[in-house]
Motif scaffolding. Structure first.
Motif, short mmCIF file in Angstrom:
data_model
loop_
_atom_site.label_atom_id
_atom_site.label_comp_id
_atom_site.label_asym_id
_atom_site.label_seq_id
_atom_site.Cartn_x
_atom_site.Cartn_y
_atom_site.Cartn_z
N VAL A 66 0.88 -1.19 0.03
CA VAL A 66 0.08 -0.02 0.05
C VAL A 66 1.02 1.15 0.17
N ARG A 67 1.98 1.18 0.78
CA ARG A 67 2.87 2.52 0.70
C ARG A 67 3.44 2.73 -0.81
N ALA A 68 3.78 1.69 -1.28
CA ALA A 68 4.47 1.72 -2.65
C ALA A 68 3.17 2.30 -3.71
N ALA A 69 2.11 1.91 -3.41
CA ALA A 69 0.93 2.35 -4.16
C ALA A 69 0.72 3.62 -3.99
N LEU A 70 0.83 4.26 -2.67
CA LEU A 70 0.70 5.51 -2.34
C LEU A 70 1.92 6.37 -2.77
N ASN A 71 3.05 6.14 -2.78
CA ASN A 71 4.16 6.65 -3.59
C ASN A 71 4.04 6.74 -4.90
N ALA A 72 3.51 5.73 -5.72
CA ALA A 72 3.23 5.92 -7.01
C ALA A 72 2.21 6.61 -7.62
N ALA A 73 1.26 6.99 -6.79
CA ALA A 73 0.04 7.64 -7.28
C ALA A 73 0.41 9.16 -7.31
N ARG A 74 -0.04 9.53 -8.65
CA ARG A 74 0.29 11.09 -8.99
C ARG A 74 -1.03 11.60 -9.48
N PRO A 75 -1.16 13.14 -9.35
CA PRO A 75 -2.19 13.75 -9.87
C PRO A 75 -2.18 13.73 -11.61
N ASP A 76 -3.37 13.60 -12.14
CA ASP A 76 -3.39 13.59 -13.67
C ASP A 76 -4.00 14.94 -14.03
N VAL A 77 -3.45 15.77 -14.94
CA VAL A 77 -3.82 17.08 -15.22
C VAL A 77 -4.23 16.80 -17.04
N PHE A 78 -5.30 17.10 -17.19
CA PHE A 78 -5.63 17.09 -18.77
C PHE A 78 -6.44 18.07 -19.08
N GLU A 79 -6.80 18.26 -20.43
CA GLU A 79 -7.57 19.51 -20.90
C GLU A 79 -8.91 18.91 -21.19
N ALA A 80 -9.97 19.65 -20.75
CA ALA A 80 -11.20 19.33 -20.99
C ALA A 80 -11.49 19.74 -22.54
N GLN A 81 -12.29 18.87 -23.18
CA GLN A 81 -12.65 19.08 -24.59
C GLN A 81 -13.57 19.87 -25.00
#
Length: 128
Positions: A66-81
């Motif tokens: 779980v700790r590795a999963a938390l470390n790997a999670a990143r916010p995703d930024v994308f453009e609305a279409q």
């Protein structure tokens, strides 16, 4: 491994990073509300976190915790279409202002939770 850093503290840290990224995106959107062809930025974190946690749950590899999963999670930024304006600008200022207030409340909650966790650590360190 840092013994003072629990999964909940790591989650709070990741939440603050996500909220900071979201705050920056919303402010960019508001400042570009009159820029032709500008597409609003959208930030998500839940999908990335869910994916990482599902991967950790399906594996027997001790490095995929779980700790590795938390470390790997990143916010995703994308453009609305979507865009309803003739100049192809996709920013709805009212919607973005609402997101700004919602983000402020979420940050307030995260800071409160962090303060509570640190108070518990401080009490434990004093031996009370």
């Amino acid at each position: 491994m840092d013994f003072l850093s629990s999964n909940s503290l790591l989650m709070l840290e990741k939440s603050m990073g996500f909220l900071w990224t979201k705050q920056a995106a919303v402010l960019d959107n508001i400042s570009n509300a009159e820029t032709p062809n500008y597409k609003a930025k959208v930030v998500t974190f839940e999908d990335s976190l869910r994916l990482q946690l599902e991967r950790a749950a399906k594996t027997t590899d001790p490095r995929k915790t779980v700790r590795a999963a938390l470390n790997a999670a990143r916010p995703d930024v994308f453009e609305a279409q979507e865009s309803a304006r003739m100049d192809e600008n996709g920013v709805n200022v009212t919607e973005q202002s609402t997101e700004l207030v919602r983000n402020a409340y979420q940050l307030q909650y995260v800071f409160s939770a962090l303060s509570t966790d640190l108070a518990v650590l401080r009490t434990a360190a004093r031996g009370q």
